[in-house]
Design an enzyme around this catalytic site. Sequence first.
Site, PDB file in Angstrom:
ATOM      1  N   LYS A 179       0.842  -1.197   0.000  1.00 10.45           N
ATOM      2  CA  LYS A 179       0.000   0.000   0.000  1.00 10.45           C
ATOM      3  C   LYS A 179       0.872   1.240   0.000  1.00 10.45           C
ATOM      4  O   LYS A 179       1.463   1.618   1.003  1.00 10.45           O
ATOM      5  CB  LYS A 179      -0.946   0.055   1.201  1.00 10.45           C
ATOM      6  CG  LYS A 179      -2.047   1.080   0.923  1.00 10.45           C
ATOM      7  CD  LYS A 179      -2.705   1.669   2.134  1.00 10.45           C
ATOM      8  CE  LYS A 179      -2.029   2.857   2.737  1.00 10.45           C
ATOM      9  NZ  LYS A 179      -1.909   4.045   1.874  1.00 10.45           N
ATOM     10  N   GLU A 254       9.300   0.341  11.054  1.00  5.77           N
ATOM     11  CA  GLU A 254      10.288   1.392  10.762  1.00  5.77           C
ATOM     12  C   GLU A 254       9.603   2.727  11.005  1.00  5.77           C
ATOM     13  O   GLU A 254       8.844   3.205  10.158  1.00  5.77           O
ATOM     14  CB  GLU A 254      10.733   1.284   9.293  1.00  5.77           C
ATOM     15  CG  GLU A 254      11.537   0.053   8.968  1.00  5.77           C
ATOM     16  CD  GLU A 254      12.985   0.153   9.439  1.00  5.77           C
ATOM     17  OE1 GLU A 254      13.374   1.172  10.026  1.00  5.77           O
ATOM     18  OE2 GLU A 254      13.725  -0.821   9.226  1.00  5.77           O
ATOM     19  N   CYS A 288      13.139  10.280   7.697  1.00  7.76           N
ATOM     20  CA  CYS A 288      13.018   9.710   9.047  1.00  7.76           C
ATOM     21  C   CYS A 288      14.342   9.802   9.797  1.00  7.76           C
ATOM     22  O   CYS A 288      14.387  10.016  10.990  1.00  7.76           O
ATOM     23  CB  CYS A 288      12.556   8.270   8.975  1.00  7.76           C
ATOM     24  SG  CYS A 288      13.611   7.253   7.948  1.00  7.76           S
ATOM     25  N   GLU A 385       9.413  14.758  16.589  1.00  6.49           N
ATOM     26  CA  GLU A 385       9.789  14.749  15.182  1.00  6.49           C
ATOM     27  C   GLU A 385       9.004  15.840  14.445  1.00  6.49           C
ATOM     28  O   GLU A 385       7.777  15.855  14.483  1.00  6.49           O
ATOM     29  CB  GLU A 385       9.461  13.383  14.574  1.00  6.49           C
ATOM     30  CG  GLU A 385       9.935  13.250  13.146  1.00  6.49           C
ATOM     31  CD  GLU A 385       9.571  11.889  12.543  1.00  6.49           C
ATOM     32  OE1 GLU A 385       8.432  11.454  12.716  1.00  6.49           O
ATOM     33  OE2 GLU A 385      10.449  11.286  11.905  1.00  6.49           O
TER      34      GLU A 385
HETATM   35  P1  NAD Z   1       1.878   7.866   8.332  1.00  5.68           P
HETATM   36  O1  NAD Z   1       2.026   6.952   9.478  1.00  5.68           O
HETATM   37  O2  NAD Z   1       0.857   8.946   8.435  1.00  5.68           O
HETATM   38  O3  NAD Z   1       1.507   7.051   7.020  1.00  5.68           O
HETATM   39  C1  NAD Z   1       2.322   6.021   6.539  1.00  5.68           C
HETATM   40  C2  NAD Z   1       1.467   5.055   5.753  1.00  5.68           C
HETATM   41  O4  NAD Z   1       0.540   4.443   6.636  1.00  5.68           O
HETATM   42  C3  NAD Z   1       0.636   5.679   4.635  1.00  5.68           C
HETATM   43  O5  NAD Z   1       0.651   4.831   3.524  1.00  5.68           O
HETATM   44  C4  NAD Z   1      -0.754   5.752   5.249  1.00  5.68           C
HETATM   45  O6  NAD Z   1      -1.791   5.718   4.300  1.00  5.68           O
HETATM   46  C5  NAD Z   1      -0.754   4.491   6.077  1.00  5.68           C
HETATM   47  N1  NAD Z   1      -1.731   4.460   7.179  1.00  5.68           N
HETATM   48  C6  NAD Z   1      -2.234   5.505   7.876  1.00  5.68           C
HETATM   49  N2  NAD Z   1      -3.091   5.061   8.822  1.00  5.68           N
HETATM   50  C7  NAD Z   1      -3.124   3.715   8.716  1.00  5.68           C
HETATM   51  C8  NAD Z   1      -3.796   2.688   9.429  1.00  5.68           C
HETATM   52  N3  NAD Z   1      -4.626   2.963  10.430  1.00  5.68           N
HETATM   53  N4  NAD Z   1      -3.579   1.405   9.071  1.00  5.68           N
HETATM   54  C9  NAD Z   1      -2.715   1.100   8.069  1.00  5.68           C
HETATM   55  N5  NAD Z   1      -2.062   2.040   7.349  1.00  5.68           N
HETATM   56  C10 NAD Z   1      -2.258   3.332   7.678  1.00  5.68           C
HETATM   57  O7  NAD Z   1       3.323   8.439   8.035  1.00  5.68           O
HETATM   58  P2  NAD Z   1       3.713   9.534   6.954  1.00  5.68           P
HETATM   59  O8  NAD Z   1       3.277  10.853   7.474  1.00  5.68           O
HETATM   60  O9  NAD Z   1       3.279   9.102   5.599  1.00  5.68           O
HETATM   61  O10 NAD Z   1       5.307   9.404   6.973  1.00  5.68           O
HETATM   62  C11 NAD Z   1       6.074  10.109   7.867  1.00  5.68           C
HETATM   63  C12 NAD Z   1       6.535   9.232   8.996  1.00  5.68           C
HETATM   64  O11 NAD Z   1       7.184   8.069   8.498  1.00  5.68           O
HETATM   65  C13 NAD Z   1       7.545   9.921   9.873  1.00  5.68           C
HETATM   66  O12 NAD Z   1       7.279   9.661  11.216  1.00  5.68           O
HETATM   67  C14 NAD Z   1       8.860   9.275   9.447  1.00  5.68           C
HETATM   68  O13 NAD Z   1       9.871   9.351  10.411  1.00  5.68           O
HETATM   69  C15 NAD Z   1       8.430   7.895   9.162  1.00  5.68           C
HETATM   70  N6  NAD Z   1       9.386   7.199   8.280  1.00  5.68           N
HETATM   71  C16 NAD Z   1      10.167   6.206   8.803  1.00  5.68           C
HETATM   72  C17 NAD Z   1      11.124   5.575   8.007  1.00  5.68           C
HETATM   73  C18 NAD Z   1      12.020   4.489   8.549  1.00  5.68           C
HETATM   74  O14 NAD Z   1      12.594   3.735   7.759  1.00  5.68           O
HETATM   75  N7  NAD Z   1      12.189   4.357   9.865  1.00  5.68           N
HETATM   76  C19 NAD Z   1      11.260   5.948   6.667  1.00  5.68           C
HETATM   77  C20 NAD Z   1      10.451   6.965   6.182  1.00  5.68           C
HETATM   78  C21 NAD Z   1       9.505   7.581   6.993  1.00  5.68           C
END
Ligand code: NAD
Length: 491
Positions: A179, A254, A288, A385
């Site tokens: 997804k 992650e 991240c 963050e």
């Molecule tokens: P987010 O958690 O809002 O969304 C990430 C994904 O999860 C999206 O595809 C979203 O549609 C999906 N999602 C949202 N609610 C969900 C649910 N209830 N069930 C299943 N899926 C759901 O994060 P974001 O704002 O897109 O990304 C930013 C965050 O990601 C930051 O906190 C960043 O640090 C983190 N990040 C971590 C890494 C890593 O490798 N550690 C890499 C990149 C980003």
Amino acid sequence: MTRTIRSEWRNFIGGAWKDAAAGRRIPIENPATGEAIAQVARAERAEVDAAVAAARACFASRVLQDMRPAARGQLLFEIAAQLKAMADDIALVECLDNGKTLAGGRNEALAAARYFTYYGGATDKLEGRMIPLGAGYVDYTVPAPYGVSAQVVPWNFPLQIAARSVACALATANTVVLKPPELSPLSCLMLGEACERAGVPKGAVNILVGYGHDCGAALVGHDDVDHIVFTGSVRTGQSILRAAAERVLPCVMELGGKSAGIVFPDADLDQAAASTAIGIFTHAGQVCSAQSRLVVHRSVHDQVVDRLVARAKRLKIGPGIEGSDLTPLISAAQRDKIEGFCLGAEQAGAKAATGGRRVADRAGHFMQPTVYVGVAPDMTIAREEVFGPVLAVLPFDSAEEAIAIANGTDYGLCAGVYTRDLERAHWAADRLVAGQVFVNEWFAGGVETPFGGTRRSGYGREKGQEALFNYVQTKNVAIRLDRQAGGRPGG
Ligand code: NAD
């Protein structure tokens, strides 16, 4: 010249491109202009059911498992070749739906390809063990795939992040329902095109673009999913873990970070400032593993801050397609959130050495490159963050204090040390609570280096050889050869 991309996109289910059953669509905007550029069929529960069923059928067919591992590796090499051939098209898509520069978008394609070659080369090196049980028995272990892997990806580096998980899953003969993020999903759909062209078996990789609260939640809560890989925010990760607990599913998490780079007084200050600027301003800080805190020895504080401010002021702010240094944030909501963090920091007593506000005179979602001084470890700007181009600078007097400040948040993704003294670097690396420690270069490492967090930054590792072990579980096979020979198989 205006460059455009295809305006209509569909989901990839069971090897075919499908419209949504309910006929709804998700609009995609260009964050550099705020203009609508495309729409994608919106996947909901019906699509989740179809994609999981396709992935299950493919897994049950054993097509990936029964393939000679080296042939599975060839399949991954072919996906890599397709991604490389598509690199210019992927670059434009990443530029328009994500805000990256063309070079940054191209790098997404090439990094994604690199994951497929790296893990393609691992397929025939995943070996089990022979365990001695004495005469009359043969015992061996097999690294067995889990089955259907549900993978949820964030918007900052969608293709690379998808590639690192999909490549590992395929290398280990799992099947995938991916997804992508709803804000910048298009390059992930192009991964589907690469898989199709490479001849990946139908149903081995399925890609659904939907919102997190319905499509994402339905996917991770689906009864027929065996394994979850989530990259995103802590809050979403926690809700996925609750859903996974119901079915006792293994998860790779992650999550976010608030990573600190420590500058000791003996560091090369130019190098430390240059590396810190890259660490916080790359992709407008939407990384991240961004170096979002600078913990600097009081004796060199002003020198480092002056260098950083000079660098921040030199950055050209604008759309990625113009080759800008500081590109847009993904959405207006994200920019507003970041500006809110800045206002909060100032109310708490921090001082903007530069920046702190949105870029008001541009269409699109731009934020000034920002450096805060006078930050105390308990301020929100030092603990949470921001996910934007905002650096919090905290002074220290002793090495022990530097470590305490660096370790003083709920996160533990990355940490860094700037020093010429390798003994000191080892000392600090040993004490920093983080999945990865950079010495004298933020973002050092690559596809080969294991990556992941501790504490609320998550668990499990992606990248490197370690990642493969998140995609298999050890199966032990104990064979009794001769009833008379004695000995007992382990239980
Ligand atoms: P987010 O958690 O809002 O969304 C990430 C994904 O999860 C999206 O595809 C979203 O549609 C999906 N999602 C949202 N609610 C969900 C649910 N209830 N069930 C299943 N899926 C759901 O994060 P974001 O704002 O897109 O990304 C930013 C965050 O990601 C930051 O906190 C960043 O640090 C983190 N990040 C971590 C890494 C890593 O490798 N550690 C890499 C990149 C980003």
